[in-house]
Design a protein around this motif. Structure first.
Motif, mmCIF file in Angstrom:
data_model
loop_
_atom_site.group_PDB
_atom_site.id
_atom_site.type_symbol
_atom_site.label_atom_id
_atom_site.label_comp_id
_atom_site.label_asym_id
_atom_site.label_seq_id
_atom_site.Cartn_x
_atom_site.Cartn_y
_atom_site.Cartn_z
ATOM 1 N N LEU A 13 28.771 -27.520 18.878
ATOM 2 C CA LEU A 13 28.123 -28.178 17.747
ATOM 3 C C LEU A 13 29.117 -28.263 16.611
ATOM 4 O O LEU A 13 29.484 -27.248 15.998
ATOM 5 C CB LEU A 13 26.877 -27.366 17.323
ATOM 6 N N VAL B 95 22.383 -27.466 21.663
ATOM 7 C CA VAL B 95 23.084 -26.194 21.580
ATOM 8 C C VAL B 95 22.934 -25.494 22.927
ATOM 9 O O VAL B 95 21.811 -25.291 23.411
ATOM 10 C CB VAL B 95 22.521 -25.304 20.456
ATOM 11 N N TRP C 144 29.408 -19.535 23.330
ATOM 12 C CA TRP C 144 29.155 -20.918 23.719
ATOM 13 C C TRP C 144 29.235 -21.042 25.236
ATOM 14 O O TRP C 144 30.105 -20.461 25.876
ATOM 15 C CB TRP C 144 30.171 -21.862 23.093
#
Length: 1006
Positions: free
Chosen positions: A192, A217, A176
């Motif tokens: 998310l 995202v 991420w």
């Protein structure tokens, strides 16, 4: 303008050594709004640069700011976005540090469910220009390609595969994006909710239980060296959108993409300046939807067609994509495509380039320039052998690349034997076996359809390499490399016969159990130094090689044997059919063998072309053919497909020859009999018959004597043209027979003959057809190496079949009319059903051959599976004129004397009067009609009225009063206007009202 229509993107990089620049590539997607970010088909074709928003900025390690313009690569109407790509270059003199940070910053995202108040866009990519200790080169970043919008159904769980690849073969991980140390993701760093990211596999698992709407995202894709994988070599920013929607469809209802050509994640290789083709086929799994769109994330210059229906059903659709590559496109690309149905369910697949394969190609291209040793060649062959194993899903691009690599290696070792080693041939054979595996058959077939020369290049490379390998050792030796798909045998001999394969060794069953063999007598090596030889037998490439024959370019042949290669080193300067090759036929249902070899150098034939120069057939049976060649190369047997099985060819030819001979005899007898009895049988139809007999005799004699005279092309062409004309003349005269019979049956009293124009037309029309056919085709198709007749391959056969079928159909119609007229006459109406059937069958049996209707069997005899029709056609057609002859000699049917017209009766009376005779009494008329041989069909008699009987009132009897001739039967009378002319009217006794009123007649003299 604010970017509140941003749809995501990715920023990657690589170092270009030849230009000392850092190439930064970004893919971005936007929602088209107003006049901004609009992409059209014209822009895709022209490659127009679209004005972007914001700048690509170097934040650290360099000083560069570049506008974010891009070239559109695709767009989606349903998803409402455009997507584009551009590569920009940062010169090395602008870099002052080894670590570069560059990215894209702007505003804003579309309204997001989980973004909070911030919609800020920020993408950050890191590049490390330090030379790597493990490779000695500067790193190249991973690449990725994702659809800008991923649709998921509310309440369903998904596994979203992040498509990644790395040219260096490094380990790639995903994480991420965050803003812990450096801001990598702007306003979308929250992740998310409900999702789990597998950092090792880059699979994002998402349970869409939240609200419907848009979710962003933001990921970072990083590569790690396997040896020192603690710190990422680079970090690439990837951002995209997820849209959660509500639907009543089942979670697993989504389109299916056909993967029969390229599997998901397949690796392809495309050479620069060549064109890549792909058809993407998608089908629906729900009855309530159809494919609405197929979207792509593709390289610049790739063109996608409109969505088209695949077949006649609504459940399957497709698009075609083409991409002509450039030198600047060298490197790795990910091509991603997604199919959507009308419910907006989607399914994605991707294809990527194999960098390792590309590197091997680069190495093989530099072999000659760098004067590479055997070690380098061994390394290339070993690496390529691993990459082409069946388990690696070899693609058509891999086959092209591998063929080119082998061509480079074969060319290098041909002039540099130091690059060869004794163990090399084994790995070489294993590699070739991989490429020729049956699992690659479909890819080879696709390359053949695209006129790719890859397979012939591979075959030539094997020939050149194995021939060069015989120079590795200077003493006598023999070596065999046997694989599932090819067997290589090579060695050196001195004063010994060459016989290949060596069946004393254990061999693959497909070669050991066959009778295929190459041999060369030792006498051709006497006085020569030690001679090297090499041979290769290929199991399964016969159907993948060219089908055209150099010396007969308008005809098509199939290869009906395995492919066998043979070379001698050094090659004798002069050979006179020294090489003998015995080929076992793959199929017996072929004929007319040619000894062929593959000519690689024929201009205009990139795949090579088969040639028969310097070869000859020594012996040929049902199962094998023996050839002799005066040169060495790749050999095979070419044979004509779709012919009658050999087991039936001889009896069929015997039946045809005997039948034609009998027909010629019967036709000759018919002409002789008609000549003798001409004064009695002379008529229009008899004249047509004689012309038909002469034409048939001529055509049959020429057919038997000349149809196989193929040695001289000019003579064969002349025979074929003549036969074309004669057979058309036969059918024209058969049509004339049909017309004449129709006139006899339908028109009882004819006042004028049509023969004066009907007969000339029978000769003129075939001549016109033949002239047009010969002129249009320039005689191409008149005769081939098998027969001096019209060829099926050239379609010229229709210049005979079409007119023949017209005649047959017309005569069938005439036959139906004639049978109807016969069956409906009053004379036949009184007969029993058995008598009617007998008359009808008799008419059909006699008229069928006369009208050429037996040729209907010929239409069925074309198919080699229907051998029974070939026998029927051979029997019936060859004997049809025999039936016709018997029919014309049968005076009990239409061949009896045809009644003459009134004009001929008048002519007889005038002629008799001109001879000095008076014609006053009935006796004079009778004498005139019987004089000078009489009038055909007329028998005159003199009658007198019995005046002693009481005269009665004349009573008109229906259908009788206008008749002049009466024939009495036991069950009634038949009345005609003239003697035996027409069918007349038949009346039984109960139709006479008063028989006593009939006046009696007494015949006085006949």
């Amino acid at each position: 303008m604010e970017s509140y229509h941003f749809r995501g993107g990715v920023i990657t990089w690589k170092y270009i050594y030849s230009e000392h620049k850092v190439a930064v590539t970004y893919k971005v997607s936007y929602r088209p709004i107003y006049r901004y970010h609009e992409c059209t088909e014209q822009q895709l074709l022209n490659g127009n640069l679209i004005e972007g928003e914001g700048h690509l900025t170097c934040y650290s390690g360099c000083n560069s700011t570049i506008p974010m313009s891009y070239f559109c690569t695709d767009y989606s109407i349903d998803e409402d976005y455009t997507i584009g790509e551009r590569t920009v270059y940062i010169p090395s003199n602008e870099t002052y540090d080894k670590i570069l940070l560059f990215g894209y910053e702007d505003c804003c995202w579309i309204d997001l469910v989980e973004s909070g108040s911030s919609k800020a866009i920020f993408m950050l990519t890191e590049a490390d220009l330090t030379i790597r200790s493990d490779t000695g080169m500067i790193n190249t970043s991973p690449i990725s390609a994702m659809q800008p919008v991923v649709r998921v159904k509310q309440g369903c769980s998904y596994s979203i595969h992040i498509q990644v690849d790395d040219e260096d073969g490094d380990m790639v991980k995903c994480r991420w994006a965050n803003d812990d140390i450096v801001d990598e993701c702007g306003g979308v760093c929250n992740g998310l909710n409900g999702s789990v990211l597998n950092t090792e596999t880059c699979i994002l698992s998402y349970n869409a239980t939240g609200s419907t709407g848009w979710y962003a995202v933001a990921l970072q894709i990083e590569d790690f060296a396997f040896q020192i994988g603690t710190y990422p070599l680079s970090s690439v920013s990837l951002q995209f959108l997820i849209f959660v929607y509500s639907s009543t469809e089942m979670c697993d209802n989504k389109p299916l993409i056909d993967t029969s050509t390229d599997q998901d994640g397949a690796v392809i290789f495309i050479l620069p300046n060549t064109t890549y083709y792909k058809t993407i086929i998608a089908s629906t799994t729900s009855n309530n939807s159809k494919i609405s769109e197929i979207n792509t994330v593709s390289p610049i210059g790739m063109v996608k067609s409109s969505l088209l229906k695949y077949g006649s059903f609504e459940d399957k659709w497709y698009v075609n994509v083409t991409w002509t590559t450039r030198e600047t496109d060298i490197g790795s690309h990910i091509f991603c495509y997604t199919a959507f149905d009308s419910t907006r369910s989607g399914e994605s697949f991707f294809t990527k380039v194999n960098k390792k394969n590309f590197e091997l190609f680069q190495k093989s291209s530099n072999l000659v320039k760098e004067n590479s040793t055997a070690t380098v060649v061994n390394t290339i062959l070993e690496d390529l052998n691993v990459l082409t194993r069946k388990s690696n899903n070899v693609t058509s691009g891999d086959l092209v690349t591998s063929s080119n690599i082998l061509t480079d290696i074969a060319g290098h070792v041909a002039g540099n034997t130091d690059a060869l080693s004794s163990s090399q041939i084994e790995i070489f054979g294993s590699l070739c076996n991989n490429l020729l595996d049956d699992s690659n058959g479909r890819n080879w077939e696709q390359l053949k359809q695209k006129d790719s020369s890859s397979l012939t290049s591979l075959v030539k490379a094997v020939t050149d390499y194995s021939k060069s390998f015989t120079n590795v050792l200077n003493s006598e030796f023999s070596k065999t490399i046997q694989k599932q798909n090819l067997v290589i045998q090579l060695g050196k001999i001195q004063s010994t016969d060459i016989v290949i394969p060596d069946r004393t060794k254990a061999l693959e069953s497909w070669i050991l159990d066959s009778i295929n063999q190459i041999s060369m007598n030792r006498k051709y090596f006497d006085g020569l130094p030690i001679t090297g030889y090499s041979s290769v037998f290929y199991r399964n490439i016969s159907k993948l090689l060219p089908e055209s024959l150099k010396s007969h370019t308008s005809y098509k042949y199939d290869v009906n044997s395995i492919i066998a290669d043979f070379s001698v080193e050094p090659t004798p300067t002069k050979m006179d059919y020294h090489v003998e090759v015995k080929f076992q036929h793959v199929s017996e249902d072929y004929s007319n063998p040619f000894c062929g070899f593959l000519d690689f150098n024929m201009p205009g034939y990139p795949n090579g072309v088969w040639s028969t120069v310097g070869s000859r057939v020594v012996e040929s049976t049902y199962t094998y053919t023996i050839c002799e060649y005066n040169h060495t190369t790749n050999f095979a047997i070419l044979m004509s497909p779709g012919k009658t099985p050999r087991s039936h060819s001889f009896p069929l030819s015997v039946i045809s020859a005997v039948g034609c001979s009998i027909s010629i005899l019967c036709l000759t007898v018919t002409i002789i009999i008609h000549y003798i009895l001409w004064r009695h049988v002379r008529s229009d139809r008899s004249k047509i018959l004689i012309n038909l007999c002469v034409a048939l005799i001529t055509s049959y004699i020429l057919f038997l004597a000349g149809v196989t005279k193929t040695s001289n092309k000019v003579v064969c062409t002349a025979i074929a043209i003549t036969l074309h004309y004669l057979f058309l003349l036969d059918f024209a005269l058969m049509l004339a027979e049909g017309i004449q019979v129709a006139i006899m049956v339908v028109i009882i009293f004819r006042t004028k003959s049509i023969l004066q124009w009907l007969l000339p037309l029978c000769y003129i029309i075939p001549a016109v057809i033949v002239s047009i056919s010969a002129g249009v085709t320039k005689l191409e198709g008149y005769g081939n190496s098998q027969f001096c007749w019209l060829t099926i391959e050239s379609k010229l056969i229709w210049a005979f079949v079409a007119p023949a079928l017209f005649v047959v159909v017309t005569n069938i119609i005439i036959l139906i009319i004639m049978i109807y007229k016969i069956m409906t006459t009053r004379g036949l109406a009184a007969k029993t059903l058995k008598e009617k059937s007998k008359a009808g069958i008799k008419s059909i049996c006699v008229i069928f051959p006369l009208f050429g209707i037996t040729w209907i069997l010929g239409a069925f005899s074309v198919n080699e599976d229907l051998v029974v029709f070939q026998y029927l056609f051979a029997v019936c057609n060859s004997l049809q004129v025999h039936f016709c002859s018997l029919f014309n000699l049968n005076l009990n049917f239409y061949c009896e004397n045809e009644p003459e017209s009134r004009q001929q009766i008048s002519t007889a009376l005038v002629k008799y009067s001109g001879e000095g005779h008076d014609i006053v009494t009935p006796q004079d008329i009778r004498a005139a009609l019987h004089a000078n041989g009489g009038v055909k069909g007329v028998l005159a008699s003199v009658v007198s009225v019995d005046n002693q009987q009481e005269r009665k009132m004349v009573s008109k009897i229906p259908n009788i009063s206008q008749m002049n001739n009466i024939t009495f039967h036991e069950n009634g009378v038949t009345c005609r206007r003239a003697y035996k002319i027409g069918t007349g009217s038949f009346l039984p006794p109960n139709q006479f009202k008063d028989s006593a009123t009939l006046t009696g007649f007494t015949v006085k003299k006949i």
